[in-house]
Design an enzyme around this catalytic site. Structure first.
Site, short mmCIF file in Angstrom:
data_model
loop_
_atom_site.label_atom_id
_atom_site.label_comp_id
_atom_site.label_asym_id
_atom_site.label_seq_id
_atom_site.Cartn_x
_atom_site.Cartn_y
_atom_site.Cartn_z
N LYS A 1 15.15 -41.16 -12.00
CA LYS A 1 14.52 -42.11 -11.74
C LYS A 1 13.55 -42.51 -10.67
O LYS A 1 13.15 -42.02 -9.85
CB LYS A 1 14.09 -42.98 -12.15
N TYR B 1 20.28 -42.36 -16.63
CA TYR B 1 18.56 -42.45 -15.60
C TYR B 1 18.21 -43.12 -14.73
O TYR B 1 17.26 -42.32 -14.29
CB TYR B 1 18.11 -43.74 -17.06
#
Length: 312
Positions: free
Chosen positions: A146, A142
């Site tokens: 991002k 993640y």
């Protein structure tokens, strides 16, 4: 267009954009997005729902152009998590999160780039995270996705400047289904999705000139994030702990010390900056600001005077 409008922040974005008068195309992978669009229409707004995957944006781009004839703004909000420590994370969990967040953001931006370029204006809002800026345990996939979105946004802001397209990113802190297990009970009451929308609306405003920015927000608070270089040479800070030969360090010429006469008054300075230094320190030349701590400062002729130091 709001990608990922079925629930959470995307649903809140859609409701607040509709209240602001925007004509919307909402997307989601489930049937919930149709209910969100229907609620907006019942309240007098204009919303069209398209069920599709973020990685395949052609259906909702075509629907937007057919229904409204143009695309003014894109909000990329869809995503998922597969949290696991790096030692236990599988290649599939890594690839899925990267593909949805980063790959989906690329696909959506690519799909609207040509229509926005043709009109000479447009705004793209990506969704990043504090994990992408600072890292987070159990979120290597993640955080990498991002962080990649930040690089994508920065690049599109540069390339879009000549064609009138702005690109920004929001790093929201809000209670949603995806973050329910992250926040404590005390924090949940103060981190509401509706507190994020004002920052989104400000970035989407046609009158805004902001581009290439990261806005971290939550609980009614918001701030522009940035990276900043340290004031000194990083290599100097490593000299004390690095005992191995350093070609860059060893190749530098020795620092020349400024000569100061032991006797006699200083020569009359010719420049305004030199006169200011003379009044404050008795020197006609400023010392290096890296070796003289500043206690007060003022500007003279565009220069910053700090207790006998001068720097632009």
């Amino acid at each position: 267009m709001v990608v990922g409008a079925s629930r959470g922040l995307g649903r809140q974005y859609a409701a607040d954009l509709a209240r602001a008068g925007a004509r919307l195309v909402l997307t989601g992978r489930g049937n919930e997005v149709a209910a969100v669009a229907e609620t907006i229409r019942q309240e007098g707004g204009s919303a069209l729902a398209v069920r599709c995957d973020i990685r395949n944006p052609a259906p909702f781009v075509d629907a937007a152009l057919k229904e409204y004839g143009a695309i003014d703004g894109l909000v990329v909000n869809a995503g998922l998590v597969r949290d696991r420590s790096f030692a236990k994370m599988s290649a599939g969990e890594w690839s899925e999160v990267i593909d949805v967040h980063l790959g989906g953001s690329f696909a959506c931006a690519k799909a609207v780039w040509a229509p926005m370029t043709a009109r000479g204006r447009g705004s793209i809002i990506f969704t990043t995270s504090g994990a992408g800026m600072h890292g987070a345990f159990g979120q290597a996939n993640y955080a990498a996705a991002k962080g990649g979105i930040i690089g994508l946004m920065k690049t599109l802001a540069i390339e879009g400047e000549r064609v009138g397209i702005r690109a920004n990113a929001i790093a929201p802190m809000a209670l949603t289904e995806m973050t329910d297990g992250v926040f404590s009970d005390r924090m949940k009451h103060g981190l509401l999705p509706e507190q994020i929308s004002p920052f989104l609306l400000a970035l989407l405003d046609p009158g805004s000139t902001r581009t290439g920015e990261i806005v971290e927000c939550g609980g009614g608070w918001g701030a522009q994030m940035r990276w900043q270089r340290s004031a000194d040479n990083v290599q100097d800070g490593l000299n004390g702990v690095c005992e191995s030969p350093c070609p860059q360090r060893d190749a530098r010429p020795p620092r020349r010390r400024q000569h100061r006469p032991a006797l006699g008054p200083p020569a009359r300075p010719r420049s305004q900056i030199a006169r200011a230094c003379l009044r404050r320190t008795g020197r006609t030349r400023p010392r290096c600001h890296l070796h003289a701590p500043a206690r007060s400062e003022r500007r003279v002729a565009g220069h910053l005077i700090r207790c006998g130091t001068a720097s632009r």
